[in-house]
Write a protein that holds these residues in place. Structure first.
Motif, PDB file in Angstrom:
ATOM      1  N   GLY A 154       0.823  -1.206   0.000  1.00  0.00           N
ATOM      2  CA  GLY A 154       0.000   0.000   0.000  1.00  0.00           C
ATOM      3  C   GLY A 154       0.855   1.254   0.000  1.00  0.00           C
ATOM      4  O   GLY A 154       2.089   1.182  -0.047  1.00  0.00           O
ATOM      5  N   ALA A 155       0.168   2.394   0.050  1.00  0.00           N
ATOM      6  CA  ALA A 155       0.873   3.682   0.047  1.00  0.00           C
ATOM      7  C   ALA A 155       0.051   4.729   0.774  1.00  0.00           C
ATOM      8  O   ALA A 155      -1.186   4.629   0.830  1.00  0.00           O
ATOM      9  CB  ALA A 155       1.130   4.140  -1.394  1.00  0.00           C
ATOM     10  N   GLY A 156       0.750   5.715   1.337  1.00  0.00           N
ATOM     11  CA  GLY A 156       0.069   6.830   1.990  1.00  0.00           C
ATOM     12  C   GLY A 156       0.883   8.096   1.760  1.00  0.00           C
ATOM     13  O   GLY A 156       2.080   8.022   1.465  1.00  0.00           O
ATOM     14  N   ALA A 157       0.218   9.247   1.879  1.00  0.00           N
ATOM     15  CA  ALA A 157       0.918  10.507   1.596  1.00  0.00           C
ATOM     16  C   ALA A 157       0.326  11.650   2.418  1.00  0.00           C
ATOM     17  O   ALA A 157      -0.854  11.603   2.780  1.00  0.00           O
ATOM     18  CB  ALA A 157       0.793  10.839   0.106  1.00  0.00           C
ATOM     19  N   VAL A 158       1.177  12.635   2.704  1.00  0.00           N
ATOM     20  CA  VAL A 158       0.682  13.864   3.338  1.00  0.00           C
ATOM     21  C   VAL A 158       1.253  15.079   2.601  1.00  0.00           C
ATOM     22  O   VAL A 158       2.325  15.001   2.008  1.00  0.00           O
ATOM     23  CB  VAL A 158       1.050  13.979   4.845  1.00  0.00           C
ATOM     24  CG1 VAL A 158       0.509  12.805   5.644  1.00  0.00           C
ATOM     25  CG2 VAL A 158       2.545  14.125   5.068  1.00  0.00           C
ATOM     26  N   VAL A 159       0.505  16.172   2.668  1.00  0.00           N
ATOM     27  CA  VAL A 159       1.005  17.461   2.180  1.00  0.00           C
ATOM     28  C   VAL A 159       1.278  18.330   3.395  1.00  0.00           C
ATOM     29  O   VAL A 159       0.435  18.437   4.299  1.00  0.00           O
ATOM     30  CB  VAL A 159      -0.019  18.147   1.256  1.00  0.00           C
ATOM     31  CG1 VAL A 159       0.473  19.532   0.844  1.00  0.00           C
ATOM     32  CG2 VAL A 159      -0.299  17.285   0.025  1.00  0.00           C
ATOM     33  N   LEU A 160       2.481  18.920   3.423  1.00  0.00           N
ATOM     34  CA  LEU A 160       2.874  19.816   4.514  1.00  0.00           C
ATOM     35  C   LEU A 160       2.986  21.234   3.980  1.00  0.00           C
ATOM     36  O   LEU A 160       3.547  21.441   2.894  1.00  0.00           O
ATOM     37  CB  LEU A 160       4.266  19.420   5.034  1.00  0.00           C
ATOM     38  CG  LEU A 160       4.394  18.161   5.870  1.00  0.00           C
ATOM     39  CD1 LEU A 160       5.867  17.820   6.089  1.00  0.00           C
ATOM     40  CD2 LEU A 160       3.716  18.383   7.210  1.00  0.00           C
ATOM     41  N   LYS A 161       2.490  22.204   4.761  1.00  0.00           N
ATOM     42  CA  LYS A 161       2.620  23.607   4.343  1.00  0.00           C
ATOM     43  C   LYS A 161       3.129  24.440   5.511  1.00  0.00           C
ATOM     44  O   LYS A 161       2.640  24.269   6.645  1.00  0.00           O
ATOM     45  CB  LYS A 161       1.271  24.130   3.862  1.00  0.00           C
ATOM     46  CG  LYS A 161       1.369  25.501   3.237  1.00  0.00           C
ATOM     47  CD  LYS A 161       0.112  25.883   2.513  1.00  0.00           C
ATOM     48  CE  LYS A 161       0.337  27.222   1.822  1.00  0.00           C
ATOM     49  NZ  LYS A 161      -0.841  27.682   1.109  1.00  0.00           N
ATOM     50  N   ALA A 162       4.080  25.317   5.245  1.00  0.00           N
ATOM     51  CA  ALA A 162       4.678  26.131   6.308  1.00  0.00           C
ATOM     52  C   ALA A 162       3.601  26.892   7.075  1.00  0.00           C
ATOM     53  O   ALA A 162       2.680  27.457   6.479  1.00  0.00           O
ATOM     54  CB  ALA A 162       5.678  27.109   5.710  1.00  0.00           C
ATOM     55  N   ASP A 163       3.747  26.873   8.410  1.00  0.00           N
ATOM     56  CA  ASP A 163       2.762  27.522   9.271  1.00  0.00           C
ATOM     57  C   ASP A 163       3.489  27.942  10.547  1.00  0.00           C
ATOM     58  O   ASP A 163       4.012  27.092  11.266  1.00  0.00           O
ATOM     59  CB  ASP A 163       1.642  26.520   9.575  1.00  0.00           C
ATOM     60  CG  ASP A 163       0.499  27.131  10.385  1.00  0.00           C
ATOM     61  OD1 ASP A 163       0.749  28.107  11.127  1.00  0.00           O
ATOM     62  OD2 ASP A 163      -0.629  26.615  10.278  1.00  0.00           O
ATOM     63  N   GLU A 164       3.465  29.239  10.823  1.00  0.00           N
ATOM     64  CA  GLU A 164       4.197  29.750  11.993  1.00  0.00           C
ATOM     65  C   GLU A 164       3.639  29.206  13.302  1.00  0.00           C
ATOM     66  O   GLU A 164       4.317  29.216  14.319  1.00  0.00           O
ATOM     67  CB  GLU A 164       4.079  31.276  12.020  1.00  0.00           C
ATOM     68  CG  GLU A 164       4.735  31.928  10.824  1.00  0.00           C
ATOM     69  CD  GLU A 164       5.620  33.071  11.251  1.00  0.00           C
ATOM     70  OE1 GLU A 164       5.176  33.841  12.108  1.00  0.00           O
ATOM     71  OE2 GLU A 164       6.755  33.157  10.716  1.00  0.00           O
TER      72      GLU A 164
END
Ligand code: UT7
Length: 336
Positions: free
Chosen positions: A173-183
């Motif tokens: 299987g596979a999994g993924a996340v999106v990360l975005k800069a956040d102070e």
């Protein structure tokens, strides 16, 4: 800067998880199916591991690449961002179907992340947390603002279906996340390795010039594991690294909503819960239906949790920890 293994407070300016996705192949292998292949039974596997079924790739349709792409597309869609914002794609895999180009470049093409740098990373089962920690440092340094982190595995390609000590454990299987800069996001991590103790979990490449294709060599091309040694390593080091992380961030374990651990064995997770004196309900599990999917296990579980409404609004304090071949292990703390 955090993640130096020496700070005492959570730092700001890291990435927040804004999208999660996963892919599981449709074919399922049950314990009863395995009992027809090796001398085992449902009761033994369930009691010793917590696993009942695992998803297995269809050789006609599923590759590590196709599963990584499916999970990545779902995570990008869930995040709602324009893919051109993604500055980094990193794929963790210990079972890629291609040595090059990097799977990350294939994912980049499929999700139209045309402004992203790309690389793959192999840290076996802790590959996803290693990739996550790596991406966080790219974000923290200011080099990228948004990252796509994928864990994808086709482990059943490397499983010896004559070895009852390993073939019962693994799934695909596979999994993924999106990360975005956040102070305003809290994040900190501790990563460890002990290469000197790595012999207990090993798989050699078939493509080695000069190696005669003897039966011993062919066996070495499958997953070889001393299960008890890996078990003892996990139940010793995982609680220790989580303890150290909580001390580093100044967090009482009671403040943590979920301890999300690599899904390798239910008994390992129960042992960690006992050590940390935390209720087992704070340790979500899907191992019963997925088996051990190595670097994909944590993002697959995160996706299930988000879909069940347990995560996703940034309000849950989580500790995420993994361990495996290397030996490599570690943990990070954030809010999802
Ligand atoms: O991502 C990290 C990767 N690896 C892991 O997390 C693995 C960690 N280790 C484990 O999960 C466990 O060690 C296993 C589930 C692999 C094995 O469980 P165990 O309780 O450590 O069993 P064992 O290896 O000590 O074997 C106990 C007995 C043996 O028989 P004898 O010598 O007592 O007669 C084995 O031959 O169980 C036998 N056995 C089995 N019996 C039925 C081993 N595998 C099986 C099986 N079905 N599948």
């Amino acid at each position: 800067m955090s993640n130096t293994n020496s700070s005492t407070e959570l730092q700001n300016g890291f990435g927040r998880v804004i999208g999660i996705g996963s892919f599981l192949p449709k074919d399922v292998l049950t314990n009863d199916d395995l009992a027809k292949i090796v001398e085992t039974n449902d009761q033994w596997i369930t009691e010793r591991t917590g696993i009942k079924t695992r998803h297995i790739s269809d050789p006609k349709t599923d590759t590590t690449e196709s599963m990584a792409i499916a999970a990545a597309k779902a995570a990008v869609k869930d995040s709602g961002i324009d893919p051109s914002e993604i500055g980094l794609v990193v794929v963790a895999s210990t079972t890629p179907n291609i040595l090059f180009p990097a799977l990350a470049a294939c994912v980049q093409a499929a999700v139209d992340a045309d402004n992203a740098m790309c690389f793959d990373l192999n840290a076996a089962c802790p590959g996803f947390i290693t990739a996550f920690v790596t991406a966080q440092n790219y974000i923290r340094s200011g080099m990228v603002n948004c990252a796509l982190v994928v864990g994808a595995e086709n482990l059943t390609n490397y499983v010896d279906f004559e070895d009852r000590g390993t073939c019962i454990l693994f799934g695909d299987g596979a999994g993924a996340v999106v990360l975005k800069a956040d102070e305003n996001v809290g994040y900190d991590a501790i990563m460890r390795a002990a290469g000197k103790r790595g012999e207990c979990l090993r798989c050699e490449s078939y493509m080695q010039k000069g190696r005669e294709k003897t039966p011993e060599f062919i066996k070495s091309n499958y997953i070889n594991m001393d299960g008890q040694t890996v078990f003892k390593f996990a139940v010793t080091e995982v609680p220790r690294v989580i303890d150290n992380l909580l001390t580093k961030t100044g967090t009482d374990p009671d403040e943590i909503d979920y301890f999300i651990l690599h899904q390798a064995n239910r008994r390992i997770i129960e042992s960690v819960a006992k050590h940390l004196k935390q209720p087992i309900e704070k340790f979500p599990m899907n191992i019963e239906n997925t088996g051990n999917t190595s670097s994909a296990s944590i993002p697959i579980l995160l996706d299930e949790m988000k879909k069940a409404g347990k995560l996703g609004e940034g309000k849950k304090k989580v500790v995420i920890s993994s361990f495996g071949a290397g030996l490599i292990w570690g943990a990070f703390q954030t809010e999802i």
